[in-house]
Write a protein that holds these residues in place. Structure first.
Motif, mmCIF file in Angstrom:
data_model
loop_
_atom_site.group_PDB
_atom_site.id
_atom_site.type_symbol
_atom_site.label_atom_id
_atom_site.label_comp_id
_atom_site.label_asym_id
_atom_site.label_seq_id
_atom_site.Cartn_x
_atom_site.Cartn_y
_atom_site.Cartn_z
ATOM 1 N N LYS A 48 9.638 16.812 13.599
ATOM 2 C CA LYS A 48 9.756 16.990 15.046
ATOM 3 C C LYS A 48 9.729 15.662 15.776
ATOM 4 C CE LYS A 48 7.690 19.494 18.939
ATOM 5 N NZ LYS A 48 6.597 20.420 19.343
ATOM 6 N N GLY A 49 8.904 14.743 15.306
ATOM 7 C CA GLY A 49 8.796 13.437 15.953
ATOM 8 C C GLY A 49 10.018 12.566 15.775
ATOM 9 N N ASN A 50 10.927 12.978 14.906
ATOM 10 C CA ASN A 50 12.128 12.165 14.651
ATOM 11 C C ASN A 50 13.407 12.866 15.098
ATOM 12 O OD1 ASN A 50 11.393 9.586 13.004
ATOM 13 N ND2 ASN A 50 10.131 11.220 12.096
ATOM 14 N N LYS B 278 15.777 23.464 17.903
ATOM 15 C CA LYS B 278 14.360 23.797 17.830
ATOM 16 C C LYS B 278 13.911 23.886 16.375
ATOM 17 C CE LYS B 278 14.443 26.473 22.137
ATOM 18 N NZ LYS B 278 14.158 27.814 22.745
ATOM 19 N N LEU B 279 12.595 23.823 16.166
ATOM 20 C CA LEU B 279 12.023 23.965 14.834
ATOM 21 C C LEU B 279 11.478 25.374 14.661
ATOM 22 C CD1 LEU B 279 12.194 20.843 14.693
ATOM 23 C CD2 LEU B 279 10.024 20.895 13.481
ATOM 24 N N ARG C 58 6.072 19.600 9.323
ATOM 25 C CA ARG C 58 7.020 19.810 10.411
ATOM 26 C C ARG C 58 6.840 18.841 11.569
ATOM 27 N NH1 ARG C 58 5.310 24.343 14.115
ATOM 28 N NH2 ARG C 58 3.050 24.426 13.994
ATOM 29 N N HIS C 59 5.591 18.371 11.809
ATOM 30 C CA HIS C 59 5.388 17.426 12.913
ATOM 31 C C HIS C 59 6.074 16.088 12.629
ATOM 32 C CE1 HIS C 59 2.822 19.884 15.386
ATOM 33 N NE2 HIS C 59 2.082 20.200 14.341
ATOM 34 N N TYR C 60 6.167 15.737 11.353
ATOM 35 C CA TYR C 60 6.869 14.514 10.965
ATOM 36 C C TYR C 60 8.341 14.621 11.349
ATOM 37 C CZ TYR C 60 8.626 10.823 7.851
ATOM 38 O OH TYR C 60 9.241 9.705 7.338
ATOM 39 N N VAL D 117 3.824 26.963 9.936
ATOM 40 C CA VAL D 117 2.718 26.023 10.115
ATOM 41 C C VAL D 117 2.166 25.643 8.748
ATOM 42 C CG1 VAL D 117 0.412 25.719 11.085
ATOM 43 C CG2 VAL D 117 2.141 26.978 12.367
#
Length: 463
Positions: free
Chosen positions: A82-84, A53-54, A78-80, A58
């Motif tokens: 998470k997507g990988n 998990k991350l 963080r979304h970058y 934010v």
């Protein structure tokens, strides 16, 4: 109008230099820790990895993604990352990293059938979770030179992809399946410098950096000794300062001795209204379960999972007549039982206790469950079924215990409620069952804790 090479080349050098300096994001490094030795005949406890998990703030800026490496860049968060993340690859990397160090991994890598997967999953004695709590990244997006310069041999310039550097800091948690609690937390680091571009370069970088962090977990002495030898980690692993709890009213180790009235020989239907008053609803936080009185002093038994870590809970008596407060005296998480005691017993409260029958009801015998299934407004619900089987040393959630199996209908909210025989004698208590999510109904496969076992694990003496 033409420009000479003598003017173009200096201009390109300036552009490339500025772009390179602007996009230069430092990335912390980490190293592999040396593996620890253990005897060849060692028998480590089986461990199972759950999920990555991350746990990043934010808006956190982790680094840069450079477009065509020199000309432009963008900051990434963080979304970058998470997507990988590929949970499948992450799980496989954990298994491979610790298996190489001699650990016993509960894994589905070499299993083909669902029946084998279920059996393998039940072996685990510890579960390991992982959270990314820090990350630094510098990614270079290499252009596909074949499209930019089609006349140039692509084997010489490459076909594009992503490469770069990545640092991860992982927070690990170890859950003891047998004792039902977290027994260890720690952090390790991982790093990768990927020089070869790949279309899934960032996913591969995350996987490799995580693999190093997983290896370093296996190389930590506290973790190693816990899994291989059962040595408890030092108690200072949990550095989070807990608030002091409210002062207790009762001694959690107080001696509890209960008298057992003669067993009932009258059919339950002839005294059901009085028997119902032995059951209560237990509320902790936003959830609720059931329980039952075992003494005139206000002692109540329920499930440990109903009260969780609460020290005080709300108790609602039959017919919702009284709403009272009870203190949690003690509990046994492996057996999933808890002992409560009312802080104040109202003078007008008639406490009903049930005759206790320690002999197991026979298979095919009628049994009844009391509780508050699903909805608090359904308190005092009575359900009927039969004893389906006696389960000895039956494994549930990694722990082997004894259970009475029955088809009497129970559902969330029944947990902790009393199980009665055909005459209204107390023979057990609700604890677990199989639920059909497709039809939102009880499957008729439910488990109950024998009353003698509940009393033993709560150190309650029966006269």
């Amino acid at each position: 109008m033409t420009l000479s090479y003598t003017k173009i080349i200096p201009f390109l050098i300036v552009v490339l230099t500025v772009g390179t300096l602007a996009a230069c994001a430092p990335v912390q490094k980490a190293e592999f820790m040396p593996s620890l030795d253990h005897p060849e005949d060692a028998h480590p406890a089986p461990i199972k990895f759950t999920k990555l998990k991350l746990k990043l703030p934010v808006g956190m800026e982790m680094g840069v993604h450079r477009h065509r490496c020199f000309l432009s860049f963008s900051e990434v968060g963080r979304h970058y990352l998470k997507g990988n993340i590929s949970q499948t690859l992450i799980g496989d990397s954990f298994v491979e990293a610790l298996d190489a160090q001699g650990y016993d991994l509960v894994s589905h890598l070499n299993i083909s059938f669902d029946e084998e997967i279920d059996a393998e999953s039940l072996r685990s004695e510890y579960k390991v979770s992982a959270k990314i709590i820090d990350a630094q990244i510098n990614v270079c997006e290499n252009p596909n030179w074949l499209f930019i310069f089609p006349v140039v041999d692509p084997l010489f310039l490459g076909t594009g992809g992503l490469s770069g550097k990545l640092f991860l800091k992982i927070e690990w948690g170890v859950w003891d399946n047998l004792r039902r609690k977290t027994v260890y937390k720690t952090t390790t680091e991982g790093y990768v410098h990927s020089k070869r571009a790949n279309l899934e370069g960032v996913t591969l970088m995350v996987n490799e950096a995580f693999a190093m962090a997983a290896h370093n977990l296996g190389a930590k002495k506290e973790f190693h000794d816990l899994i291989f030898y059962g040595t408890k980690p030092p108690q200072d692993w949990n550095k989070k300062k807990k608030r002091e709890s409210r002062p207790r009213i009762f001694d959690p180790q107080e001696r509890v001795v209960i008298s057992n009235p003669p067993l009932s020989k009258v059919m339950l239907s002839d005294h059901i209204e009085r028997t119902r008053r032995a059951a209560v609803m237990v509320q902790a936080g936003a959830g609720h379960g059931s329980g039952y009185f075992i003494s005139n002093e206000g002692h109540i038994i329920t499930n440990a999972h109903v009260i969780g870590d609460a020290m005080r809970v709300r108790v609602v008596t039959a017919g919702r007549k009284e709403k009272l407060i009870a203190e949690v005296l003690r509990k046994s998480v492996p057996r999933d039982v808890a002992l409560l005691k009312l802080e104040v017993v109202p003078e007008d409260l008639e406490i009903v206790t049930l005759p206790i029958k320690t002999a197991w009801p026979k298979v095919s015998a009628d049994i009844y469950a009391l509780g508050a299934p699903k909805n608090k407004r359904l308190q005092d619900t009575l359900s009927k079924g039969i004893v389906s089987a006696h389960r000895k040393n039956f494994r549930v959630f990694g722990t082997k215990m004894d259970f009475i199996q029955g088809d009497v209908q129970t559902i969330g909210g029944n947990s902790g409620g009393p199980l009665l025989d055909a005459h209204g004698n107390l023979v057990g208590m609700s604890v677990a069952g199989m639920y059909q999510f497709s039809t939102e109904s009880d499957s008729g496969l439910n488990l109950f804790i024998p009353i003698e076992d509940a009393l033993k694990h709560l150190k309650i003496e029966l006269e």
